[in-house]
Design a protein around this motif. Structure first.
Motif, short mmCIF file in Angstrom:
data_model
loop_
_atom_site.label_atom_id
_atom_site.label_comp_id
_atom_site.label_asym_id
_atom_site.label_seq_id
_atom_site.Cartn_x
_atom_site.Cartn_y
_atom_site.Cartn_z
N ILE A 45 -5.17 10.57 -4.19
CA ILE A 45 -5.76 9.34 -4.71
C ILE A 45 -5.34 9.13 -6.17
N ALA A 46 -5.37 10.21 -6.94
CA ALA A 46 -4.99 10.12 -8.35
C ALA A 46 -3.54 9.69 -8.53
N LYS A 47 -2.71 9.95 -7.51
CA LYS A 47 -1.30 9.55 -7.57
C LYS A 47 -1.09 8.15 -7.00
N GLY A 48 -2.18 7.48 -6.64
CA GLY A 48 -2.10 6.11 -6.19
C GLY A 48 -2.14 5.92 -4.69
N ALA A 49 -2.40 6.98 -3.94
CA ALA A 49 -2.37 6.88 -2.48
C ALA A 49 -3.53 6.05 -1.94
N ASP A 50 -3.22 5.22 -0.95
CA ASP A 50 -4.24 4.49 -0.20
C ASP A 50 -4.55 5.21 1.11
N GLY A 65 0.83 -1.20 0.00
CA GLY A 65 0.00 0.00 0.00
C GLY A 65 0.86 1.25 0.00
N LEU A 66 0.25 2.38 -0.35
CA LEU A 66 0.97 3.65 -0.44
C LEU A 66 0.30 4.72 0.42
N ILE A 67 1.08 5.30 1.32
CA ILE A 67 0.66 6.44 2.12
C ILE A 67 1.48 7.64 1.66
N LEU A 68 0.80 8.74 1.34
CA LEU A 68 1.51 9.92 0.87
C LEU A 68 1.40 11.05 1.87
#
Length: 347
Positions: free
Chosen positions: A121-126, A90-93
């Protein structure tokens, strides 16, 4: 226990950020200003260039996300890490501006001006992460500014259907050395009071990323000098338990720049205390020594370090989490007590 209602987007993203046990076993490398200073100090000012930071973050993400459930990155310096992470992680930004305006009282938080929850979200963040310096003993005028900020943040994340992780870092205006015995004495109450406030429902914070409630180097039996302890082990255990009991939502521990072995000891100690933490975001305690490996032997040296010592650091943490952490949904009575609903967003 009353059923906990969670929107589908938030629920699915929380599961994506967690391992098979429902635990957030995550890596953090979202440092910005401090990352530049670390790299420049390691390679020397005459050799340093910003591309080294980009490459370092990319390689750490590429190699270590094979073994973690998620990674916390910033886009400014960590864009290669976003691209190169393991697709399963997963990705946290990071959503906040780094640092704070020293000329304005209160260390007020500020979001990145060109970013929004929808853009993350558009950059893939969860999930979105926001760091907030928080002193529960500060003037009410300052506290209310920060609480209003957090209420707006929570509402934005709810509307975007993305989890928000908030990282409150406690401080004191009078005791500025936050590594001192004087600060150690006041830290537990500040951490506990902060958790009590920020896990209230009105902020809609999904995960609180918190410091352990003591300065661990001052715990009896864990100090360099037995005469220098601030807390007995019994006192420290009670602070861990009290801080845990204060939380009404999932919380995870950050490593706060402590050495690798110290972070591991803190997590084992948390289990002894009966703290019901739901994982970690391990930063420098996981990868810090890799900076020296990169400075000495470049990309190849770093990859070798990451695939040996770095991997071992992560796997040790994963073993500790397997033994001591609890699923994030236990804070709500377990999966069977969660009602997932669809959030109807306008096109």
């Amino acid at each position: 226990m009353t059923k906990k209602r969670i929107s589908r987007g938030k629920f699915e993203k929380m599961q994506q950020l967690s391992n098979q046990d429902g635990v957030i076993a995550a890596l953090a490398i979202d440092q910005r200003g401090s990352m530049k200073k670390m790299m420049e100090s390691a390679v020397g000012p005459d050799t340093y260039n910003i591309d080294m930071v980009y490459e370092f973050k990319g390689l750490v993400s590429q190699e270590l996300t094979k073994y973690v459930s998620a990674i916390l990155l910033d886009e400014e310096l960590g864009f290669k890490g976003i691209q190169d992470k393991n697709p399963q992680a997963g990705l946290i930004l990071s959503y906040e501006k780094t640092g704070y305006d020293a000329n304005t009282p209160g260390r007020l938080p500020e979001l990145l001006p060109d970013m929004s929850a929808q853009r993350l979200i558009a950059k893939g963040a969860d999930a979105a992460k926001v760091l907030v310096y928080f002193n529960p003993d500060e003037a009410d005028e300052i506290i209310q500014k920060k609480l209003g900020f957090l209420e707006r943040l929570g509402d934005e994340a709810r509307a975007a259907d993305i989890p928000v992780f908030v990282e409150p870092i406690v401080y004191d205006d009078k005791i500025t050395d936050d590594h001192s015995p004087e600060f150690a004495k006041i830290k537990p109450k500040k951490v506990i009071d902060t958790i009590k406030e920020l896990t209230k429902d009105k902020y809609h914070i999904d995960v609180l990323k918190v410091e352990v409630p003591v300065l661990f180097k001052y715990v009896e039996g864990y100090t360099e000098n037995d005469d220098s302890h601030v807390y007995t082990q019994e006192e420290a255990l009670s602070y861990f338990k009290e801080a845990s009991d204060a939380a009404t939502r999932p919380f995870i521990y950050l490593s706060a720049g402590v050495p690798t072995k110290t972070f591991q000891e803190e997590l084992r100690f948390a289990k002894l205390a009966g703290a019901t933490y739901s994982g970690i975001l391990g930063g420098r305690a996981t990868w810090f020594e890799g900076v020296a490996a990169y400075a000495e032997n470049g990309k190849e040296g770093l990859v070798k370090w990451l695939d040996t010592t770095g991997k071992a650091n992560v796997e040790t943490l994963n073993t500790i989490l397997k033994d001591g952490a609890v699923p994030w949904y236990d804070a709500y009575g377990g999966l069977e007590n969660i009602e997932v609903f669809d959030l109807n967003l306008a096109d």
